[in-house]
Design a protein around this motif. Structure first.
Motif, short mmCIF file in Angstrom:
data_model
loop_
_atom_site.label_atom_id
_atom_site.label_comp_id
_atom_site.label_asym_id
_atom_site.label_seq_id
_atom_site.Cartn_x
_atom_site.Cartn_y
_atom_site.Cartn_z
N ALA A 95 -16.64 4.15 5.70
CA ALA A 95 -15.62 3.11 5.77
C ALA A 95 -14.31 3.47 6.42
CB ALA A 95 -15.47 2.50 4.24
N ASP A 96 -13.95 4.72 6.04
CA ASP A 96 -12.57 5.28 6.37
C ASP A 96 -12.78 5.57 7.90
OD1 ASP A 96 -12.20 5.63 3.78
OD2 ASP A 96 -12.70 7.86 3.54
N HIS A 97 -13.96 5.41 8.60
CA HIS A 97 -13.86 5.79 10.08
C HIS A 97 -14.37 4.43 10.79
CE1 HIS A 97 -13.18 9.98 8.91
NE2 HIS A 97 -14.22 9.82 7.99
N ALA A 98 -14.59 3.38 10.17
CA ALA A 98 -15.08 2.13 11.10
C ALA A 98 -13.65 1.72 11.50
CB ALA A 98 -15.62 1.24 9.70
N PRO A 99 -13.83 0.77 12.75
CA PRO A 99 -12.55 0.03 13.40
C PRO A 99 -12.10 -0.95 12.43
CG PRO A 99 -14.60 -0.30 14.42
CD PRO A 99 -14.99 0.62 13.43
N ASP A 100 -11.13 -1.52 12.63
CA ASP A 100 -10.56 -2.62 11.98
C ASP A 100 -11.18 -3.85 11.88
OD1 ASP A 100 -8.39 -0.86 11.33
OD2 ASP A 100 -7.01 -1.66 12.67
N GLY A 101 -12.04 -4.06 13.11
CA GLY A 101 -12.88 -5.19 13.22
C GLY A 101 -14.13 -5.11 12.64
N GLY A 102 -14.67 -4.10 11.93
CA GLY A 102 -15.64 -3.97 11.43
C GLY A 102 -16.85 -3.51 12.52
N LEU A 103 -18.05 -3.12 11.80
CA LEU A 103 -19.10 -2.85 12.56
C LEU A 103 -20.13 -3.55 12.79
CD1 LEU A 103 -19.39 0.64 10.27
CD2 LEU A 103 -18.78 0.50 12.94
N ASP A 104 -20.91 -3.62 13.88
CA ASP A 104 -22.01 -4.22 14.25
C ASP A 104 -23.51 -3.78 13.50
OD1 ASP A 104 -20.97 -6.17 16.55
OD2 ASP A 104 -20.20 -4.39 16.99
N ALA A 105 -23.26 -2.37 13.25
CA ALA A 105 -24.76 -1.98 12.82
C ALA A 105 -24.27 -0.40 12.22
CB ALA A 105 -25.82 -1.58 13.65
N VAL A 106 -24.98 -0.22 11.22
CA VAL A 106 -24.90 1.24 10.66
C VAL A 106 -26.29 1.60 10.48
CG1 VAL A 106 -24.53 2.63 8.19
CG2 VAL A 106 -22.65 0.76 9.39
N VAL A 107 -26.79 2.82 10.83
CA VAL A 107 -27.88 3.65 10.74
C VAL A 107 -27.87 4.83 9.99
CG1 VAL A 107 -27.99 4.75 12.88
CG2 VAL A 107 -30.02 4.33 11.89
N LEU A 108 -28.89 5.06 8.93
CA LEU A 108 -28.69 6.33 8.14
C LEU A 108 -30.15 6.75 8.16
CD1 LEU A 108 -26.64 5.15 5.08
CD2 LEU A 108 -25.97 6.10 6.93
N ASP A 109 -30.34 8.10 8.41
CA ASP A 109 -31.70 8.68 8.42
C ASP A 109 -31.66 9.86 7.31
OD1 ASP A 109 -34.06 10.24 9.12
OD2 ASP A 109 -33.29 11.14 10.97
N ILE A 110 -32.30 9.71 5.95
CA ILE A 110 -32.01 10.48 4.99
C ILE A 110 -33.08 11.59 5.02
CG2 ILE A 110 -31.58 10.39 2.76
CD1 ILE A 110 -29.89 8.61 4.24
N GLY A 111 -33.02 12.41 5.84
CA GLY A 111 -34.16 13.42 5.87
C GLY A 111 -33.44 14.97 6.27
N VAL A 112 -34.37 15.91 6.17
CA VAL A 112 -33.71 17.35 6.40
C VAL A 112 -33.40 17.41 7.84
CG1 VAL A 112 -33.92 19.61 5.93
CG2 VAL A 112 -34.94 18.10 4.50
N SER A 113 -32.19 17.97 8.24
CA SER A 113 -32.05 18.23 9.55
C SER A 113 -32.71 19.61 9.95
CB SER A 113 -30.56 18.69 9.63
OG SER A 113 -29.97 19.25 10.83
N SER A 114 -33.36 19.38 11.09
CA SER A 114 -34.11 20.49 11.61
C SER A 114 -33.27 21.68 12.05
CB SER A 114 -34.87 20.15 13.07
OG SER A 114 -33.81 19.58 13.76
N MET A 115 -31.95 21.45 12.68
CA MET A 115 -31.19 22.60 12.88
C MET A 115 -31.02 23.25 11.61
SD MET A 115 -28.64 20.48 15.42
CE MET A 115 -28.18 19.52 14.13
N GLN A 116 -30.66 22.74 10.38
CA GLN A 116 -30.22 23.40 9.38
C GLN A 116 -31.54 24.38 8.91
OE1 GLN A 116 -29.23 19.84 7.07
NE2 GLN A 116 -26.93 20.14 7.65
#
Length: 342
Positions: A95-116
């Motif tokens: 929410a700290d990084h969303a524009p004042d007008g709000g967001l059209d979509a949010v996507v979250l992929d809750i898995g382990v990062s391959s790079m890590q």
């Protein structure tokens, strides 16, 4: 689990499986990104979802708590000038990084990062020897701090609740006995100790240390609380009609997402048909497609890790966001741990 849609993921035993991001077509179908939209990818990783969203013409705000992931995204930002904003931040703070007008979509992929997992020095995998670390943000208490300082009862709770490890108590007592003479500092060291308590059998599908390592990673990175806070944050900043899409790989996380949407869809949210109409809380989300989507047989065959993936999505209504209430999720009460530099 503060995860990432990278170009390569891992199975439960830590082996690499190269593929496109899990459920990519299903994620895009649920998100419906396009030109003029602003989409927040809360788990940037190697940029798999972000790239596909950028190709639709949408602007992407990409968050990742791992500074390495943000640094690695600069080429993608160059390839899509003016479209991609890379931000080093936890997705619970979206929410700290969303524009004042709000967001059209949010996507979250809750898995382990391959790079890590691929980087032995990050300490996420017992397949490669490295320091017992597991910190996605590379700061704060490490996995070594946890196993070297928590009392047996607390270790047992962490392993049992977050790893669903049936031998949690025996493993915790073995850790306590060993650390009296020598502290744990490496991934292989801890994995070897666990194998003495739980010798690997021919019929075992996963390594004996898998569940303990999972529990440590979730605990060190506060992944369940992070996810809960991210869902509440997304509810606050999505525009009416905005979409929230979440892909999980583990029952603990899927349970949180399921309970959130059940409550926000107005199902199982505590409202009673016996209450006056004015007391019924309006739904803040409505379902998008099926309530839960799993990988196709084709994708599961191509990428074994996708077999556990579940996608849930909702579309924001006009109703005002509700106050965060963590009691909705039944999160376990876990101990605190401090950094010892070990």
């Amino acid at each position: 689990m503060t995860a990432h849609s990278g170009g390569m993921n891992h199975d439960a035993g830590g082996g690499p499986v190269r593929h496109i991001p899990v459920l990519l077509n299903e994620v895009l179908s649920a998100l419906q990104p396009g030109r003029g939209q602003v989409v927040l990818d809360g788990t940037f990783g190697a940029g798999g979802y972000s790239r596909a969203i950028l190709e639709t013409g949408a602007r992407v705000i990409a968050l990742d708590r791992d500074p390495n992931a943000i640094a690695g995204g600069k080429d993608l930002a160059t390839a899509f000038p003016g479209q991609l904003d890379l931000v080093e931040a936890r997705f619970s703070r979206l929410a700290d990084h969303a524009p004042d007008g709000g967001l059209d979509a949010v996507v979250l992929d809750i898995g382990v990062s391959s790079m890590q997992v691929d980087e032995a020095e990050r300490g996420f995998s017992f397949q490669k020897d490295g320091p017992l670390d597991m910190r996605m943000s590379q700061s704060g208490p490490s996995a070594a701090d946890v196993v070297n300082t928590l009392k047996v009862s607390d270790l047992t709770r962490v392993f049992g609740l977050l790893g669903e490890e049936k031998q949690a108590g025996r493993i915790a007592r073995a850790i306590e006995a060993r650390r009296k003479s020598e502290r744990f500092s490496s991934t292989r060291d801890l994995a070897a100790l666990i194998e003495t308590v739980k010798p690997r059998r021919a019929r075992d599908k996963i390594h004996p240390a898998t569940r303990v390592f999972q529990a440590l990673r979730i605990f060190v990175n506060e992944e369940l609380v992070e996810l809960a806070n991210a869902l509440f944050s997304a509810e606050r900043v999505l525009k009416p009609g905005g979409r929230l899409v979440v892909v999980t790989f583990h029952s603990l996380e899927d349970r949180i997402v399921k309970r959130f949407f059940q409550d926000r869809f107005g199902r199982g949210g505590g409202a009673s048909r016996h209450l006056p109409e004015a007391a019924v809380v309006p739904a803040t989300f409505e379902p998008v497609g099926k309530l839960v989507i799993a990988a196709s047989e084709e994708e599961a065959a191509r990428n074994p890790r996708s077999r556990s993936a579940k996608l849930r999505a909702g579309r924001r209504t006009q109703a005002a966001a509700r106050d965060p209430d963590h009691s909705l999720f039944g999160l376990p009460d876990l101990p605190a741990v401090s950094s010892t530099g070990g």
